[in-house]
Design a protein around this motif. Structure first.
Motif, mmCIF file in Angstrom:
data_model
loop_
_atom_site.group_PDB
_atom_site.id
_atom_site.type_symbol
_atom_site.label_atom_id
_atom_site.label_comp_id
_atom_site.label_asym_id
_atom_site.label_seq_id
_atom_site.Cartn_x
_atom_site.Cartn_y
_atom_site.Cartn_z
ATOM 1 N N GLY A 34 0.873 -1.158 -0.046
ATOM 2 C CA GLY A 34 0.155 -0.033 -0.066
ATOM 3 C C GLY A 34 0.772 1.131 0.008
ATOM 4 O O GLY A 34 0.170 2.209 -0.312
ATOM 5 N N SER A 35 2.117 1.255 0.311
ATOM 6 C CA SER A 35 2.825 2.422 0.454
ATOM 7 C C SER A 35 3.453 3.199 -0.988
ATOM 8 O O SER A 35 4.036 4.073 -0.952
ATOM 9 C CB SER A 35 4.222 2.161 1.177
ATOM 10 O OG SER A 35 5.155 1.147 0.508
ATOM 11 N N GLU A 36 3.362 2.139 -2.089
ATOM 12 C CA GLU A 36 3.986 2.643 -3.216
ATOM 13 C C GLU A 36 3.567 4.151 -3.610
ATOM 14 O O GLU A 36 4.464 4.990 -4.038
ATOM 15 C CB GLU A 36 3.279 1.756 -4.699
ATOM 16 C CG GLU A 36 3.914 0.236 -4.299
ATOM 17 C CD GLU A 36 3.288 -0.552 -3.290
ATOM 18 O OE1 GLU A 36 2.160 -0.069 -2.754
ATOM 19 O OE2 GLU A 36 3.551 -1.743 -2.950
ATOM 20 N N ALA A 42 -2.430 -1.942 4.286
ATOM 21 C CA ALA A 42 -3.213 -1.767 3.031
ATOM 22 C C ALA A 42 -4.384 -0.683 3.673
ATOM 23 O O ALA A 42 -4.666 0.386 3.035
ATOM 24 C CB ALA A 42 -3.729 -2.817 2.364
ATOM 25 N N ARG A 43 -5.015 -1.076 4.578
ATOM 26 C CA ARG A 43 -6.175 -0.239 5.209
ATOM 27 C C ARG A 43 -5.624 1.036 5.662
ATOM 28 O O ARG A 43 -6.029 2.249 5.409
ATOM 29 C CB ARG A 43 -7.074 -0.971 6.080
ATOM 30 C CG ARG A 43 -8.175 -0.097 6.472
ATOM 31 C CD ARG A 43 -9.229 0.097 5.584
ATOM 32 N NE ARG A 43 -10.295 0.881 5.924
ATOM 33 C CZ ARG A 43 -11.180 1.463 5.348
ATOM 34 N NH1 ARG A 43 -10.967 1.524 3.901
ATOM 35 N NH2 ARG A 43 -12.145 2.237 5.907
ATOM 36 N N PHE A 44 -4.747 0.884 6.193
ATOM 37 C CA PHE A 44 -3.730 2.213 6.922
ATOM 38 C C PHE A 44 -3.674 3.245 5.672
ATOM 39 O O PHE A 44 -3.990 4.384 5.788
ATOM 40 C CB PHE A 44 -2.512 1.789 7.653
ATOM 41 C CG PHE A 44 -1.532 3.058 7.739
ATOM 42 C CD1 PHE A 44 -1.681 3.628 9.134
ATOM 43 C CD2 PHE A 44 -0.599 3.440 6.831
ATOM 44 C CE1 PHE A 44 -0.964 4.559 9.475
ATOM 45 C CE2 PHE A 44 -0.043 4.592 7.542
ATOM 46 C CZ PHE A 44 -0.007 4.983 8.562
ATOM 47 N N TYR A 45 -3.055 2.814 4.476
ATOM 48 C CA TYR A 45 -2.646 3.842 3.512
ATOM 49 C C TYR A 45 -4.190 4.176 2.909
ATOM 50 O O TYR A 45 -4.275 5.188 2.037
ATOM 51 C CB TYR A 45 -1.731 3.056 2.475
ATOM 52 C CG TYR A 45 -0.484 3.163 2.914
ATOM 53 C CD1 TYR A 45 -0.028 4.629 3.011
ATOM 54 C CD2 TYR A 45 0.260 2.336 3.233
ATOM 55 C CE1 TYR A 45 1.468 4.731 3.326
ATOM 56 C CE2 TYR A 45 1.604 2.226 3.728
ATOM 57 C CZ TYR A 45 2.220 3.517 3.783
ATOM 58 O OH TYR A 45 3.524 3.425 4.330
ATOM 59 N N GLU A 46 -5.123 3.614 3.082
ATOM 60 C CA GLU A 46 -6.513 4.077 2.845
ATOM 61 C C GLU A 46 -6.919 5.239 3.739
ATOM 62 O O GLU A 46 -7.544 6.069 3.098
ATOM 63 C CB GLU A 46 -7.708 2.940 2.657
ATOM 64 C CG GLU A 46 -7.367 2.002 1.488
ATOM 65 C CD GLU A 46 -8.265 0.964 1.387
ATOM 66 O OE1 GLU A 46 -9.341 0.860 2.216
ATOM 67 O OE2 GLU A 46 -7.887 -0.057 0.653
ATOM 68 N N VAL A 47 -6.891 4.894 4.803
ATOM 69 C CA VAL A 47 -7.328 5.753 5.862
ATOM 70 C C VAL A 47 -6.247 7.010 6.309
ATOM 71 O O VAL A 47 -6.678 8.119 6.626
ATOM 72 C CB VAL A 47 -7.741 5.017 7.008
ATOM 73 C CG1 VAL A 47 -8.201 5.817 8.377
ATOM 74 C CG2 VAL A 47 -8.724 4.017 6.800
ATOM 75 N N PRO A 80 -4.364 7.470 9.307
ATOM 76 C CA PRO A 80 -4.563 8.241 10.504
ATOM 77 C C PRO A 80 -3.284 8.926 10.934
ATOM 78 O O PRO A 80 -3.442 9.826 12.054
ATOM 79 C CB PRO A 80 -4.839 6.979 11.524
ATOM 80 C CG PRO A 80 -4.122 5.724 10.958
ATOM 81 C CD PRO A 80 -4.336 6.137 9.360
ATOM 82 N N PHE A 81 -2.113 8.895 10.696
ATOM 83 C CA PHE A 81 -0.959 9.388 10.829
ATOM 84 C C PHE A 81 0.147 9.217 9.687
ATOM 85 O O PHE A 81 -0.069 8.300 8.853
ATOM 86 C CB PHE A 81 -0.496 8.941 11.959
ATOM 87 C CG PHE A 81 0.143 7.717 12.298
ATOM 88 C CD1 PHE A 81 1.428 7.211 12.018
ATOM 89 C CD2 PHE A 81 -0.835 6.699 12.760
ATOM 90 C CE1 PHE A 81 1.720 6.284 12.078
ATOM 91 C CE2 PHE A 81 -0.412 5.218 13.107
ATOM 92 C CZ PHE A 81 0.913 5.046 12.674
ATOM 93 N N VAL A 82 1.003 9.799 9.608
ATOM 94 C CA VAL A 82 2.136 9.693 8.482
ATOM 95 C C VAL A 82 3.399 9.548 9.531
ATOM 96 O O VAL A 82 3.808 10.390 10.377
ATOM 97 C CB VAL A 82 2.332 10.720 7.849
ATOM 98 C CG1 VAL A 82 3.584 10.729 6.920
ATOM 99 C CG2 VAL A 82 0.984 11.318 6.959
ATOM 100 N N SER A 83 3.873 8.230 9.329
ATOM 101 C CA SER A 83 5.256 7.733 9.708
ATOM 102 C C SER A 83 6.384 8.224 8.984
ATOM 103 O O SER A 83 6.211 7.970 7.630
ATOM 104 C CB SER A 83 5.055 6.232 9.758
ATOM 105 O OG SER A 83 6.523 5.795 10.490
ATOM 106 N N LEU A 84 7.290 8.860 9.370
ATOM 107 C CA LEU A 84 8.449 9.409 8.694
ATOM 108 C C LEU A 84 9.687 8.500 8.696
ATOM 109 O O LEU A 84 10.728 8.864 8.357
ATOM 110 C CB LEU A 84 8.629 11.006 9.321
ATOM 111 C CG LEU A 84 7.734 11.886 8.621
ATOM 112 C CD1 LEU A 84 8.021 13.263 9.228
ATOM 113 C CD2 LEU A 84 7.337 11.747 7.170
ATOM 114 N N GLY A 85 9.689 7.330 9.656
ATOM 115 C CA GLY A 85 10.830 6.726 9.864
ATOM 116 C C GLY A 85 10.649 5.505 10.637
ATOM 117 O O GLY A 85 9.425 5.374 10.971
ATOM 118 N N GLN A 86 11.555 5.025 10.843
ATOM 119 C CA GLN A 86 11.455 3.457 11.806
ATOM 120 C C GLN A 86 12.718 3.364 12.624
ATOM 121 O O GLN A 86 13.602 3.733 12.235
ATOM 122 C CB GLN A 86 11.078 2.267 10.888
ATOM 123 C CG GLN A 86 12.244 2.028 9.945
ATOM 124 C CD GLN A 86 12.081 0.710 9.234
ATOM 125 O OE1 GLN A 86 10.709 0.264 9.395
ATOM 126 N NE2 GLN A 86 12.752 0.184 8.540
#
Length: 168
Positions: free
Chosen positions: A9-11, A155-160, A162-168
């Motif tokens: 989903g991140s593409e 996959a659902r996360f990228y539809e919704v 709720p936040f944007v993660s900038l790293g790990q």
């Protein structure tokens, strides 16, 4: 511990697309209203993220109201549900960070919780479908099944979003 990382989903989100952002903002009905972005002055990494994001949003045509403050003020204000506006403590965006262990699984990643009771993390995203997928991780019978749940959840996360993660 099993690794649940996935790129599912991140593409569409891995490259900067200013013109596409402008198009999507127009389609969403954005008409230049101020967007309040809070950034901390006393945490260098988060400060830099706020400044860079403000510029990226401006590049896409967003009217950014960048409000810089100390972390104590930001962390108190982020709890407010007030609508942004003149004299209001309300906000649209802010930056934060958490230790990696908090993000390790869908059950420990508090930011993924999206129940519609208004008691979840700041932003109070309501998406019962995402929450149902997240909770199903608990009863997945094997690491392989957990990985499948993690992929469905992402996959659902990228539809919704709720936040944007900038790293790990």
């Amino acid at each position: 511990l099993p690794i649940y990382e996935t790129l599912v989903g991140s593409e569409p989100f891995r490259q900067r697309h200013v013109e596409k952002a402008k198009q999507l903002l127009a389609e969403a009905g954005y008409k230049g209203e101020p967007v309040v972005l809070m950034g901390p002055t006393d945490i260098a990494m988060l400060n830099a993220n706020a400044v860079i994001t403000a510029q990226n949003l401006k590049d896409a045509g967003v009217n950014v109201d960048l409000q810089m403050m100390d972390w104590g003020t930001l962390s108190t204000r982020q709890q407010k549900k007030d609508k942004p506006g003149d004299g209001s403590p309300g906000w649209n965006l802010y930056f934060t960070a958490a230790p990696g262990t908090m993000w390790h699984t869908p059950l420990t990643n508090f930011a993924l919780a999206t129940p519609c009771d208004g008691k979840n993390w700041n932003g109070w995203t309501c998406d019962e479908e995402m929450e149902k997928i997240r909770v199903s991780f608990l009863t997945a019978p094997s690491p392989e099944a957990q990985k499948q749940v993690a992929e469905r959840l992402q996959a659902r996360f990228y539809e919704v979003m709720p936040f944007v993660s900038l790293g790990q």
